[in-house]
Design a protein around this motif. Structure first.
Motif, short mmCIF file in Angstrom:
data_model
loop_
_atom_site.label_atom_id
_atom_site.label_comp_id
_atom_site.label_asym_id
_atom_site.label_seq_id
_atom_site.Cartn_x
_atom_site.Cartn_y
_atom_site.Cartn_z
N HIS A 90 -7.48 -5.91 -0.42
CA HIS A 90 -6.78 -5.28 0.57
C HIS A 90 -7.18 -4.15 1.24
O HIS A 90 -7.14 -3.95 2.47
CB HIS A 90 -5.17 -4.85 -0.22
CG HIS A 90 -4.38 -4.36 0.85
ND1 HIS A 90 -3.34 -5.10 1.75
CD2 HIS A 90 -3.97 -2.98 1.26
CE1 HIS A 90 -2.89 -4.33 2.48
NE2 HIS A 90 -2.96 -3.03 2.08
N SER A 122 0.64 -1.28 0.14
CA SER A 122 0.10 -0.03 0.05
C SER A 122 0.87 1.16 -0.02
O SER A 122 0.07 2.44 -0.32
CB SER A 122 -0.76 -0.10 1.18
OG SER A 122 -0.11 0.09 2.35
N LYS A 133 -13.85 -8.61 4.36
CA LYS A 133 -13.08 -8.79 5.53
C LYS A 133 -12.37 -10.07 5.79
O LYS A 133 -11.27 -10.35 6.27
CB LYS A 133 -13.89 -8.56 6.86
CG LYS A 133 -14.12 -6.88 6.91
CD LYS A 133 -14.86 -6.43 8.23
CE LYS A 133 -15.58 -5.14 8.38
NZ LYS A 133 -14.33 -4.22 8.44
N GLU A 180 -3.86 -11.40 5.02
CA GLU A 180 -2.94 -11.03 5.95
C GLU A 180 -2.13 -11.93 6.68
O GLU A 180 -0.92 -11.82 7.23
CB GLU A 180 -3.71 -10.20 6.81
CG GLU A 180 -3.98 -8.65 6.37
CD GLU A 180 -4.77 -8.01 7.34
OE1 GLU A 180 -5.65 -8.44 8.38
OE2 GLU A 180 -5.04 -6.68 7.04
N ARG A 181 -3.13 -13.23 6.77
CA ARG A 181 -2.30 -14.34 7.37
C ARG A 181 -0.82 -14.73 6.73
O ARG A 181 -0.02 -14.83 7.69
CB ARG A 181 -2.95 -15.63 7.28
CG ARG A 181 -2.32 -16.98 8.00
CD ARG A 181 -3.38 -18.04 7.82
NE ARG A 181 -3.36 -18.27 6.48
CZ ARG A 181 -2.36 -19.31 5.75
NH1 ARG A 181 -1.40 -19.45 6.31
NH2 ARG A 181 -2.40 -19.54 4.44
N TYR A 182 -0.75 -14.50 5.45
CA TYR A 182 0.48 -14.81 4.74
C TYR A 182 1.80 -13.83 5.18
O TYR A 182 2.66 -14.19 5.11
CB TYR A 182 0.28 -14.61 3.12
CG TYR A 182 -0.76 -15.99 2.49
CD1 TYR A 182 0.01 -16.91 2.06
CD2 TYR A 182 -1.94 -15.85 2.57
CE1 TYR A 182 -0.97 -18.24 1.71
CE2 TYR A 182 -2.89 -16.94 2.01
CZ TYR A 182 -2.33 -17.73 1.65
OH TYR A 182 -3.19 -18.92 1.27
N VAL A 183 1.36 -12.77 5.34
CA VAL A 183 2.34 -11.69 5.75
C VAL A 183 2.55 -11.87 7.21
O VAL A 183 3.92 -12.00 7.45
CB VAL A 183 1.73 -10.32 5.70
CG1 VAL A 183 2.54 -9.15 5.94
CG2 VAL A 183 1.29 -9.96 4.27
N LYS A 184 1.55 -12.18 8.06
CA LYS A 184 2.01 -12.54 9.37
C LYS A 184 2.94 -13.65 9.66
O LYS A 184 3.57 -13.66 10.59
CB LYS A 184 0.83 -12.77 10.35
CG LYS A 184 -0.15 -11.10 10.40
CD LYS A 184 -1.26 -11.27 11.03
CE LYS A 184 -2.08 -10.17 11.25
NZ LYS A 184 -3.64 -10.32 11.70
N ARG A 186 -9.62 -10.32 3.34
CA ARG A 186 -8.54 -9.91 3.56
C ARG A 186 -7.73 -10.33 4.83
O ARG A 186 -6.42 -10.33 5.02
CB ARG A 186 -8.87 -8.23 4.12
CG ARG A 186 -7.71 -7.53 4.60
CD ARG A 186 -7.85 -5.87 4.82
NE ARG A 186 -6.87 -5.42 5.32
CZ ARG A 186 -6.63 -4.06 5.62
NH1 ARG A 186 -7.81 -3.41 5.25
NH2 ARG A 186 -5.41 -3.44 5.93
N SER A 187 -8.57 -10.68 5.74
CA SER A 187 -8.06 -11.51 7.00
C SER A 187 -6.99 -12.68 6.46
O SER A 187 -6.05 -13.08 6.93
CB SER A 187 -8.94 -12.16 8.02
OG SER A 187 -9.52 -11.09 8.78
#
Length: 446
Positions: free
Chosen positions: A338, A226, A397, A404-408, A400-401
């Protein structure tokens, strides 16, 4: 710390995704060199990555790339891992000739036939209607394979020795690459896919139709940054965008972003119907970047709340948009997820767009419209619903969650480490017919 070569075809979708991938890998201590055609040079430099140029690769005819010379360049660069666009088989073979560990980059959803998966270029949802039945999907794949093979024969006869596939086979034989086992013409990607070379799919598996991926396919999540550095707009366009964003922040209007893609463009008839949907809706504003196509449109009847610009910062607009009108490109869909931006998907039916839109609808992230016939009133009603429907908001949502798991969990970084030194290292090793220990057991693939 490892040195990696990231090699792409220079088109915006995978290029921007590769920048986010490079950002994460650099943060993990690795060095990245970006290799792409000249069209990508300015964007790579803005991103602060070392850049090397390769020629563009034609889709059907013969390639002018000297693969021996490219192999020498890659050997001189000597990366610990080559990350190569799946649409660049010439570069893949050059990396194999140079003896490099090789992992492919896939910016599509699944391009392979699986039980329960239709071809990516068809707007079929499993379980929906006759086409979504097992028999319907099997017939869609059979039709696809027949068409592919017929086109293959025609192109081979037309181009002769200059046919791209013929050149690749000849070069593959010269370096000992087992092309008869590895080149797979039955699936969706042109000119072919590879049967066992490992692949990073730069999207979330949760966006797929349910299926178990092939053993050599690794989903590492969508690559959306982003904060990416975007090219500046023209001053006149930027003034319009700034004003629109200011009114959206003040709550004066609702913002809709019209994202019709960087590679394909919506036709004038669809655009005019979309523009007309905004007539009389002073509380809505539409921003549509159209590049060089701006000059081809008749703007005399365009409503005042429709703003057509040559270029716009897509992420900055999606971040505040109440809805987006998309063409079905997967990278724009990832960006909408995203920012939890609901989507009205109007596709011209090209490449992977129908399959992406089928998945978008399946997961409740938006609504598909008939790009050829949907009227202005229907478009306005769909947008009104998308901007107020809590079910769509909840589905966004959830997706997106999942992304975001792949990043975390650092899925990309851990997968790359496994290719460098871990249990996946052998699968990235070069294939050679003279080194049977490096050859994959094709029969064991699902």
């Amino acid at each position: 710390m490892a040195h990696m070569a990231c090699i792409t075809n220079g088109l915006t979708g995978l290029l921007f995704a590769s920048f986010e991938m490079a950002r994460r890998l650099r943060a993990d201590g690795h060095q990245i060199t970006s290799i792409a055609p000249s069209i990508a040079k300015d964007a790579v430099i803005r991103e602060g990555l070392p850049y090397q140029e390769i020629p563009e690769v034609p889709a059907n005819g013969g390639s002018d790339i000297n693969m021996d010379r490219l192999a020498e360049r890659l050997d001189a660069l000597s990366p610990d891992l080559a990350l190569i666009d799946t649409e660049l088989p010439e570069v893949v073979l050059a990396a194999q000739a140079a003896g490099l560990k090789t992992v492919l980059l896939n910016t599509w959803m699944s391009i392979w036939q699986h039980p329960g998966l239709p071809p990516l270029h068809r707007s079929i949802q499993p379980g929906v209607g006759w086409r979504g039945s097992s028999l319907g999907m099997d017939l869609a794949w059979a039709r696809h394979r027949t068409t592919r093979r017929l086109k293959h024969v025609i192109r081979r006869l037309w181009h002769g020795r200059r046919y791209r596939v013929a050149q690749l086979r000849t070069y593959g034989s010269s370096i000992g690459f087992p092309h008869e086992q590895e080149f797979d013409f039955d699936h969706w990607l042109l000119p072919f896919s590879f049967r066992t070379l490992p692949i990073l799919t730069l999207h979330a598996h949760e966006f797929e139709f349910p299926h178990t991926p092939r053993a050599h396919v690794h989903y590492v999540g969508p690559m959306v940054n982003s904060d990416r550095v975007e090219a500046p707009s023209k001053p006149s366009d930027q003034a319009i965008i700034d004003e629109v964003l200011a009114k959206r922040r003040d709550g004066t209007t609702k913002l809709v972003f019209g994202g019709f893609g960087s590679h394909f463009i919506a036709d004038a008839d669809l655009l005019n119907r979309v523009f007309e949907a905004f007539a009389g809706r002073s509380d809505w504003e539409l921003v549509v970047p159209l590049g060089s196509k701006v000059a081809d449109l008749d703007m005399s009847a365009k409503p005042a709340n429709v703003h057509v610009v040559s270029w716009a910062p897509q992420l900055a607009l999606l971040k505040q948009a109440d809805a987006a009108i998309v063409h079905g490109g997967i990278n724009t869909i990832d960006e909408c997820i995203h920012f939890e931006t609901p989507m009205l998907a109007c596709s011209g039916g090209m490449t992977d767009m129908p399959g992406n839109i089928a998945r978008l609808v399946h997961h409740g992230l938006g609504v598909a419209c008939d790009a050829g016939s949907e009227g202005p009133e229907a478009i306005a009603k769909i947008l009104d619903r998308l901007m107020t429907d809590p079910t769509v908001s909840s589905s966004l949502k959830t997706q997106r969650s999942a992304a975001e798991r792949y990043v975390k969990e650092r899925v990309l970084e851990q997968t790359i480490d496994r290719f460098l030194d871990g249990d996946l290292a052998a699968s990235a090793a070069p294939l050679k017919t003279s080194a049977s220990a490096c050859r994959r057991d094709v029969a064991s693939m699902p």
